[in-house]
Design an enzyme around this catalytic site. Structure first.
Site, PDB file in Angstrom:
ATOM      1  N   VAL A  59      -4.983   4.354  -3.075  1.00 51.99           N
ATOM      2  CA  VAL A  59      -5.185   3.985  -3.981  1.00 51.99           C
ATOM      3  C   VAL A  59      -3.372   4.113  -4.394  1.00 51.99           C
ATOM      4  CG1 VAL A  59      -6.067   5.002  -6.275  1.00 51.99           C
ATOM      5  CG2 VAL A  59      -7.326   5.234  -4.615  1.00 51.99           C
ATOM      6  N   CYS A  60      -3.289   3.125  -4.981  1.00 48.00           N
ATOM      7  CA  CYS A  60      -1.702   2.836  -5.714  1.00 48.00           C
ATOM      8  C   CYS A  60      -1.614   2.043  -7.423  1.00 48.00           C
ATOM      9  CB  CYS A  60      -0.775   2.648  -4.266  1.00 48.00           C
ATOM     10  SG  CYS A  60      -0.642   0.678  -4.113  1.00 48.00           S
ATOM     11  N   ALA A  61      -1.077   1.837  -7.530  1.00 54.48           N
ATOM     12  CA  ALA A  61      -0.561   1.692  -9.181  1.00 54.48           C
ATOM     13  C   ALA A  61      -1.181  -0.077  -8.541  1.00 54.48           C
ATOM     14  CB  ALA A  61       0.271   1.297  -9.640  1.00 54.48           C
ATOM     15  N   GLY A  82      -1.733  -1.408  -5.866  1.00 54.82           N
ATOM     16  CA  GLY A  82      -2.137  -2.212  -4.106  1.00 54.82           C
ATOM     17  C   GLY A  82      -1.206  -2.938  -3.182  1.00 54.82           C
ATOM     18  N   THR A 140       1.476  -0.310  -1.115  1.00 50.72           N
ATOM     19  CA  THR A 140       0.614   0.309   0.277  1.00 50.72           C
ATOM     20  C   THR A 140       0.191  -0.505   1.174  1.00 50.72           C
ATOM     21  OG1 THR A 140       0.158   2.023  -1.530  1.00 50.72           O
ATOM     22  CG2 THR A 140      -1.404   2.075   0.124  1.00 50.72           C
TER      23      THR A 140
END
Length: 105
Positions: A8-10, A12, A15
């Site tokens: 999970v990232c800010a 996507g 990542t």
């Protein structure tokens, strides 16, 4: 048994490169893993629909760890934040090893 690893990232984006590096490392080690990345805003609905073994947060959303902990711990999903150095170096092998170690606890 296939392991499902959710990053999970800010947004996507960054990542997704990490996902491909982790997939290469998994193939090299003979690990059957489904690895994917989504944005933090999509994570909640995804967790309701899919069984995930481990959830790794990108360093840029580490502040959301407590919020995710409340949701995933009761579901038996391992959770941690990707180390900044491993993320910065896009070290898929190290991040995969970390994910696998969380599942073996």
């Amino acid at each position: 048994m296939r392991k499902i690893i959710m990053l999970v990232c800010a947004a996507g984006m960054s990542t997704s490169l990490m996902v491909s590096k982790m997939q290469k490392a998994a193939e090299a080690k003979g690990i059957d893993a489904e690895i994917f990345a989504i944005s933090a805003s999509e994570a909640d609905s995804y967790l309701e629909e899919k069984k995930v073994d481990v959830l790794l947060l990108g360093p840029q959303v580490r502040f959301m760890k407590d919020k995710f902990e409340e949701k995933v711990v009761p579901l038996g999903i391992a959770l941690d934040v990707i180390k900044m150095t491993d993320y910065g170096m896009m070290n898929g092998e190290k991040v995969l090893e970390h994910a696998m170690s969380l599942m073996n606890d």
